[in-house]
Design a protein around this motif. Structure first.
Motif, short mmCIF file in Angstrom:
data_model
loop_
_atom_site.label_atom_id
_atom_site.label_comp_id
_atom_site.label_asym_id
_atom_site.label_seq_id
_atom_site.Cartn_x
_atom_site.Cartn_y
_atom_site.Cartn_z
N TYR A 1 0.84 -1.20 0.00
CA TYR A 1 0.00 0.00 0.00
C TYR A 1 0.87 1.25 0.00
N ARG A 2 0.27 2.37 -0.41
CA ARG A 2 0.97 3.65 -0.38
C ARG A 2 0.70 4.34 0.96
N VAL A 3 1.64 5.18 1.36
CA VAL A 3 1.50 5.87 2.64
C VAL A 3 2.27 7.18 2.58
N SER A 4 1.77 8.17 3.30
CA SER A 4 2.46 9.47 3.37
C SER A 4 2.03 10.19 4.65
N TYR A 5 2.74 11.25 4.95
CA TYR A 5 2.31 12.17 6.00
C TYR A 5 1.30 13.14 5.42
N SER A 6 0.65 13.88 6.31
CA SER A 6 -0.13 15.07 5.94
C SER A 6 0.54 16.26 6.58
N HIS A 7 0.62 17.36 5.86
CA HIS A 7 1.25 18.57 6.41
C HIS A 7 0.46 19.11 7.60
N ALA A 8 -0.79 18.65 7.76
CA ALA A 8 -1.65 19.18 8.81
C ALA A 8 -1.36 18.58 10.18
N SER A 9 -0.60 17.47 10.23
CA SER A 9 -0.32 16.83 11.52
C SER A 9 0.97 16.05 11.43
N LYS A 10 1.84 16.22 12.44
CA LYS A 10 3.13 15.53 12.43
C LYS A 10 2.98 14.05 12.76
#
Length: 578
Positions: free
Chosen positions: A424-433
């Motif tokens: 699966y793909r995964v990333s952070y969101s700039h809205a929460s560390k």
């Protein structure tokens, strides 16, 4: 709207608290009587960077459009000339074919002055404010910074000014709305006074409403019901985008989000507004309802509309619009058996334009924009934005998922590695560390936590029937997941490079401030210092006093004569009803 000459030439009264506030090359002569928030420097820097890149793109589009029009007038043999090179503009100079910008709520005029000094290719900037005192301050600051040819001060109601600027020759290329609180009242006028393809810059600081603390107020202001979730900051962006799109659709327009940022105590959105009835029909498929389980917080999105190719049409690109069947969830959650809350609608299409973000990041790193005061933070935020999965709305957090199951929290890199090893793909969101944005279904996330629970088992007394913990952990794992071997993509480049991705409290006076209070001058700082952490300091002082102070207060109470205030309260008699 122009100001009368007599008002324009009014002399600014001398203020005993007058001082100068400097931000980059701009200087604001202030007497402590208008609103200024230094924490918003990141907002202003980012807006300047976006407007510079937007101006370059707009100039290129207009050159290409003019060349196409020219080619229609000549023979094809003579129309083989290359596309004309866009002209070069310099900041601080007025151009007849430049941008016409409106700052609807200008206050001190600092933002407009910085726009005039730092944006290349400006024709005119209208700095408007409803306060006569603020307009006087704008005029004084414009003269002090010597940018009179570029900035026109306006004393008018922002909505009235925008409604009076709907004629084609009066429209603006960019409208900046940075109000105190909710911007919804200004959106209708902004949509009508923007040119086709114009840029709308919107700030919303009422995060408590957008984050789900008052769903009834959010529905009144934004036409959407928020849910209390860990991903509330991204949901705030999507609620605001939904609100802006609904205002645009009323006039046959639609929006193209260039950049949507959640920062500090506010959200900031940059969208282009285009005219197109056909594209407006796609708006229904860009909005979604949101189902949230009341037990395990699993969320499911259901679009308001669907599109599919129309096989009966001669054009293969023609779409057929339909209404989806639903609901997308059962009466009870498939994972824990609890019921659902229903929220939305929210914007479920991408938040950013990847090409624009790429150009913006390059401009901030390689051009004169690299000298911005918050350049390091802008680079960090844009780097995380560039890494975000564009087609995955909202996100989970490992701490919330583990708290549902009473498990030891999975380290972020281990959780990301397990998902990546599973395909699966995964990333952070700039809205929460601590965000976990992934295309894996919730069933896979719970399965990973079951596998993690084998290593860190839950105490048997916590397995209470009817709880989400018991319902989820009672199921067997479908497969084993890899936690120990770190996946190559688990640690993103922005994290490896130690970029300034997530901002901590930037200043002692961090926050949106208070409406109609003195935000600058000698009266602001002492008041802020006096009120900051007031309750905590009072509690600490009480604890430091110790039992001696308590004994003294008790003795004082014993010696104090009994008064009416100390007598026991009499029960209230209920009012007789007819």
């Amino acid at each position: 709207m122009e100001i009368d000459e007599e008002k324009h030439q009014d002399t600014i009264p001398k203020n005993p608290n007058e001082n100068i506030i400097r931000e980059r090359h701009a200087e604001i002569v202030s007497g402590g009587n208008v609103f200024y928030n230094p924490v918003q420097e990141f907002n202003r820097d980012l807006s300047i960077a976006v407007l510079n890149v937007y101006q370059q793109r707009l100039t290129k589009e207009r050159c290409e459009k003019a060349l196409k029009k020219q080619r229609k007038k000549v023979n094809e043999a003579e129309a083989t000339s290359p596309i004309a090179t866009p002209p070069t503009y310099v900041a601080g100079t007025q151009y007849a074919d430049g941008l016409r910008i409106l700052e609807a709520l200008a206050a001190t005029g600092l933002r407009s002055i910085r726009y005039a000094q730092e944006i290349a290719g400006v024709r005119q900037i209208v700095a408007n404010d409803l306060s006569r005192q603020a307009v006087q301050s704008i005029n004084a600051n414009v003269q002090h910074n010597k940018v009179e040819p570029l900035i026109e001060a306006s004393h008018a109601d922002a909505m009235t000014l925008m409604y009076l600027s709907t004629a084609q020759e009066k429209r603006f290329d960019a409208v900046d709305l940075d109000p105190y609180g909710c911007p919804n009242r200004f959106l209708d006028g902004a949509m009508q006074c923007l040119v086709d393809g114009g840029l709308l810059l919107v700030t919303a600081t009422d995060m408590a409403v957008l984050a789900g603390n008052a769903p009834e107020a959010c529905y009144v202001k934004y036409g959407s019901v928020p849910l209390r979730m860990k991903c509330c900051h991204e949901m705030a962006l999507r609620i605001l985008l939904h609100c802006i799109e609904s205002h645009a659709n009323r006039y046959g327009k639609y929006i193209e989000p260039l950049l949507s940022v959640s920062a500090d105590f506010y959200v900031r959105i940059f969208v282009r507004v285009h005219v197109g009835q056909a594209q407006c029909k796609l708006s229904m498929s860009k909005q979604s309802w949101l189902y949230q389980c009341t037990g395990c917080d699993t969320y499911t999105l259901q679009p308001l509309g669907i599109t599919k190719p129309n096989p009966t049409a001669g054009n293969p690109q023609q779409l057929k619009y339909g209404i989806p069947t639903g609901p997308a969830v059962n009466t009870q959650c498939e994972h824990c058996g609890h019921r659902h809350h229903l929220g939305g609608p929210i914007w479920s299409a991408p938040l950013h334009n990847p090409d624009f973000v790429k150009d913006l990041l390059e401009a901030v790193q390689e051009t004169h924009l690299s000298e911005l005061g918050t350049q390091r933070r802008i680079v960090g935020v844009l780097s995380v934005v560039q890494e975000e999965l564009p087609d995955v709305p909202l996100y989970y957090t490992p701490d919330k998922l583990c708290s549902v199951l009473k498990l030891e929290i999975v380290p972020m890199l281990k959780f990301r590695s397990a998902l990546l090893h599973a395909g699966y793909r995964v990333s952070y969101s700039h809205a929460s560390k601590n965000s976990l944005k992934t295309d894996a279904p919730p069933s896979v996330l719970w399965d990973i936590l079951r596998c993690w629970g084998k290593r860190h088992p839950v105490r048997p007394e916590r397995m209470i029937p009817g709880t989400p913990l018991q319902a989820i952990l009672s199921k067997a794992c479908t497969r084993d997941y890899e936690f120990d071997e770190l996946h190559a993509a688990a640690n993103p480049k922005s994290r490896r490079s130690a970029l300034s991705r997530f901002q901590t409290n930037p200043a002692p006076h961090w926050g949106p401030g208070t409406r109609a209070t003195i935000m600058i001058g000698e009266n602001k700082l002492p008041k802020s210092y006096r009120n900051q952490n007031k309750k905590q300091r009072h509690k600490t002082s009480q604890e430091a006093a110790g039992p001696q102070k308590e004994q003294e207060s008790v003795e004082a109470e014993e010696e104090e004569p009994e008064t009416e205030a100390h007598l026991p309260k009499q029960p209230k008699l209920e009012a007789a009803t007819a």
